[in-house]
Structure formats: structure tokens, C-alpha cells
Write an enzyme that holds these catalytic residues in place. Structure first.
Site, PDB file in Angstrom:
ATOM      1  N   CYS A  38      98.332 -13.726 -35.588  1.00 36.54           N
ATOM      2  CA  CYS A  38      97.209 -14.453 -36.186  1.00 36.54           C
ATOM      3  C   CYS A  38      96.800 -15.616 -35.288  1.00 36.54           C
ATOM      4  CB  CYS A  38      97.634 -14.967 -37.562  1.00 36.54           C
ATOM      5  SG  CYS A  38      96.420 -16.017 -38.385  1.00 36.54           S
ATOM      6  N   THR A  40      96.629 -18.573 -36.215  1.00 35.91           N
ATOM      7  CA  THR A  40      97.586 -19.644 -36.501  1.00 35.91           C
ATOM      8  C   THR A  40      98.788 -19.564 -35.564  1.00 35.91           C
ATOM      9  OG1 THR A  40      96.928 -19.702 -38.828  1.00 35.91           O
ATOM     10  CG2 THR A  40      99.088 -20.622 -38.277  1.00 35.91           C
ATOM     11  N   HIS A  43      97.877 -20.939 -32.221  1.00 37.39           N
ATOM     12  CA  HIS A  43      97.866 -22.412 -32.221  1.00 37.39           C
ATOM     13  C   HIS A  43      99.289 -22.958 -32.082  1.00 37.39           C
ATOM     14  CE1 HIS A  43      93.648 -23.004 -33.062  1.00 37.39           C
ATOM     15  NE2 HIS A  43      93.690 -22.208 -34.115  1.00 37.39           N
ATOM     16  N   CYS A  96     100.857 -26.647 -61.256  1.00 35.70           N
ATOM     17  CA  CYS A  96      99.658 -27.500 -61.257  1.00 35.70           C
ATOM     18  C   CYS A  96      98.582 -26.888 -62.151  1.00 35.70           C
ATOM     19  CB  CYS A  96      99.131 -27.692 -59.834  1.00 35.70           C
ATOM     20  SG  CYS A  96      98.423 -26.193 -59.086  1.00 35.70           S
ATOM     21  N   CYS A  99      97.261 -23.469 -60.817  1.00 36.57           N
ATOM     22  CA  CYS A  99      98.251 -22.394 -60.960  1.00 36.57           C
ATOM     23  C   CYS A  99      98.367 -21.956 -62.417  1.00 36.57           C
ATOM     24  CB  CYS A  99      99.603 -22.853 -60.443  1.00 36.57           C
ATOM     25  SG  CYS A  99      99.776 -22.851 -58.643  1.00 36.57           S
ATOM     26  N   CYS A 107      95.931 -23.808 -55.419  1.00 36.49           N
ATOM     27  CA  CYS A 107      97.060 -24.734 -55.571  1.00 36.49           C
ATOM     28  C   CYS A 107      97.050 -25.777 -54.461  1.00 36.49           C
ATOM     29  CB  CYS A 107      98.371 -23.949 -55.532  1.00 36.49           C
ATOM     30  SG  CYS A 107      99.853 -24.989 -55.574  1.00 36.49           S
ATOM     31  N   GLY A 263      85.399 -19.431 -41.237  1.00 35.09           N
ATOM     32  CA  GLY A 263      85.710 -20.020 -39.942  1.00 35.09           C
ATOM     33  C   GLY A 263      86.032 -21.497 -40.069  1.00 35.09           C
TER      34      GLY A 263
END
Length: 342
Positions: A38, A40, A43, A96, A99, A107, A263
Site C-alpha cells: 500500500c 502507506t 511512506h 464511542c 461505534c 470511530c 486522495g
């Protein structure tokens, strides 16, 4: 077990031995078969500004995966050893307001697999049973490995009705390509995909979009004229995080048009809010998947012959992770798969 680890606070990843995860009474232990790389993960590997703020080392990275259940906790009743599964990578608090109202994707205390806790780029991964998706309908390992980003594409693409609509997708990365396939499958009249990578635009053509537009050479307005669109696009899916792409999208929407924005921009940028107001444009931010409504939609789309095969452009044994990450970072291909059974 072997795992791909962010060992130190510097660029790079390390394939090393780590302890096998332990499970609690409500957890599931999964033998990982394949994973998807991914943005991520890129990064984290490059150790950019976001990664330096978000990641605490050492950390097993990765959140896109498919595997086989090898052990279940004593309280797990609906998942069995041998089940083929993927995982929802957003772990939520469960207590929360959102949720408790069934809106778990909203959440505020979400922890990301492979970001806030050890992830799936390993021989085994542990997850709460509530985050495990069992593939009840047959699905290939490569596709099952990318259910997480496929979910992002489905969540974004199905944010607004698509039947008979003209759809603009800015960004032909893997999620943009999957969103294009979903839009076509869902009955859009025209699907236009923009990018500056000819290789990725060619993948969009293989998916069957109406027009794959290189915006370094031609404008979105040119694309409208080619397709005979007189009033602009009805639905926009912004997948690139590019300020120019978002501004161009807004400028080419019809009055009352709707934009879903997945994005993630690297920084703030100006928007023509006067155009948004006077054209009565709706803009919706999208992050992750709706748990688990999006997952049901994904399985049904695949069951009804949605073809994602063109999106996967590379598969590597996990020991060749350097080559796999270089491929993923090139910006020229689609999804890259790591094979943990090789």
C-alpha cells in the site's frame, strides 16, 4: 517467524525474525498467504514526514492480506480453523458514540493495523475476530489480498448513485483503477480516468473506461468535448490527492454534481469555494471502508463477475521485498503482491 519490520527510525525495511503473535480469547491467529503493498507502506519505508509522526519503531508493517485461520480464541464461535480470511485493518474502540451507533468507520479512536500495532507483513498475524472477514464465496488469493484497498475503491465509488451518470476519476493508481471498474460495473454511462502515467492509463483502458486522459497533454474539458458531454460530470472521484486534480475536477462538474474525495493531500491548498457554492456541488471525504457494509458489497461485486485482474501487475516472493517495493514505488504499475507461501 519471518516478518518485514520497521526496525529503526530511518529509511528502509528489514526482513527479520520476530516472535509469533499470541492471541486472546476473542482473537484469531492467521497464517498469512499473500499481502498487498500500500501507499502507506511506501511512506513508512521512505520514512517521510507523515511516517516520522505516526510510527513508533520497531513495528511489523502491512495491512493488506489474505490468509488461513490456524487458531481461534475460546470466545470465537463464527470463525473456524481452515477458513480463508482477510482483515479489516481499522481496529475501533467499540464504545464511542459512532461505534455504538453502528458507524464504526467513524470511530475517533481507530488504530491501524501495521501503523499503530504490528501488521500483516509476516508469516502470522493476530486480529480480533470482529475484524476478520471470512471469504464465504470463492475468491482468488491475489484479489483476496487486496480487499482492504478494494474496499476504499468501493466505498468511494458507491458514495453516490452511478447508474446512467458521467463519472470523472482523477488518479489512475490502483484504487482509482478499481473504482473505475466498479463504476462501469455499477452502470455509469461514461467513466473518464485521468493521470500523467501512460502505463497506468493503459491499465485503465484494459479495464474498459470510456476515456483514459493524460492531463499533461490534454485537459479534462478536451475529454468532455471528445465524449460529447455538454454540462460537465455528474460524479467525481478524486483519488490522487493532487491540488491541481481537485481544482480541475471542481471546474468540470455539472451543477449539483457530487464529489467523493479519497486522495489524501500532502498539505493544505486553495479551493474555488465560490464555484462549489454557486454550482451547488457536494464534496464528501472518504477514509477506509464502512464496516462491514462495504465488505458485503465487495464480495457481491466479485460474485457478479467484476474483474480486477488487470489491476494486479506484479507478484514477488516476500524475500524479494526490495524489488517489490521498488516496483510499487515506480508509479507506473498497479497493485504489487508479496507471496508469503513462496
Amino acid at each position: 517467524m519471518k516478518a518485514l519490520v520497521k526496525e529503526r527510525a530511518e529509511p528502509g525495511l528489514w526482513l527479520t525474525d520476530v516472535p509469533e503473535p499470541q492471541i486472546g480469547p476473542g482473537d484469531v491467529l492467521i497464517k498469512v498467504l499473500r499481502t498487498g503493498i500500500c501507499g502507506t507502506d511506501l511512506h513508512i519505508r521512505s520514512w517521510d514526514g507523515w511516517a516520522r509522526q505516526a510510527i513508533r519503531t520497531p513495528l511489523v508493517i502491512g495491512h493488506e492480506f489474505v490468509g488461513e485461520v490456524v487458531e481461534t480464541g475460546r470466545d470465537v464461535t463464527d470463525i473456524a480453523v481452515g477458513d480463508r480470511v482477510s482483515g479489516e485493518g481499522h481496529l475501533v474502540c467499540g464504545t464511542c458514540r459512532n461505534c455504538l451507533a453502528g458507524r464504526r468507520h467513524l470511530c475517533r479512536a481507530t488504530v491501524g493495523l501495521g501503523v499503530g500495532r504490528d501488521g500483516a507483513f509476516a508469516e502470522y498475524v493476530a486480529l480480533p475476530a470482529s475484524n476478520v472477514w471470512v471469504h464465504r464465496v470463492p475468491v482468488g488469493l491475489d484479489i483476496a489480498a487486496i480487499f482492504d484497498p478494494f474496499g476504499n475503491a468501493v466505498h468511494t465509488a458507491l458514495s453516490f448513485p452511478l447508474v446512467g451518470e458521467d463519472v470523472l476519476i482523477t488518479g489512475a493508481g490502483p484504487i482509482g483503477l478499481m473504482a473505475a471498474a466498479v463504476a462501469r460495473h455499477a452502470g455509469a454511462r461514461n467513466v473518464v480516468v485521468t493521470d500523467v502515467s501512460e502505463e497506468r492509463l493503459e491499465l485503465a483502458r484494459k479495464i474498459g473506461v470510456s476515456l483514459a486522459l493524460d492531463v499533461s497533454r490534454r485537459s479534462i474539458a478536451d475529454g468532455q468535448r471528445e465524449l460529447g458531454l455538454r454540462e460537465g460530470f455528474d460524479v467525481g472521484l478524486e483519488m490522487s490527492g493532487s491540488p491541481v486534480a481537485m481544482r480541475d475536477m471542481i471546474a468540470n462538474m455539472t451543477h449539483g454534481g457530487k464529489i467523493a474525495m479519497l486522495g489524501l493531500p500532502a498539505q493544505e491548498f486553495p479551493v474555488d469555494w465560490a464555484r462549489v457554492v454557486t454550482s451547488m456541488i457536494t464534496i464528501k471525504g472518504v477514509y477506509g471502508r464502512e464496516m462491514f457494509e462495504t465488505w458485503y458489497a465487495m464480495s457481491v461485486l466479485l460474485e457478479r463477475d467484476l474483474d480486477l485482474a488487470p489491476v494486479i501487475t506484479g507478484r514477488y516472493p516476500y524475500r524479494d521485498h526490495e524489488a517489490a517495493f521498488a516496483d510499487a514505488a515506480s508509479g507506473r504499475g498497479g497493485k504489487i503482491i508479496l507471496d508469503w507461501a513462496a
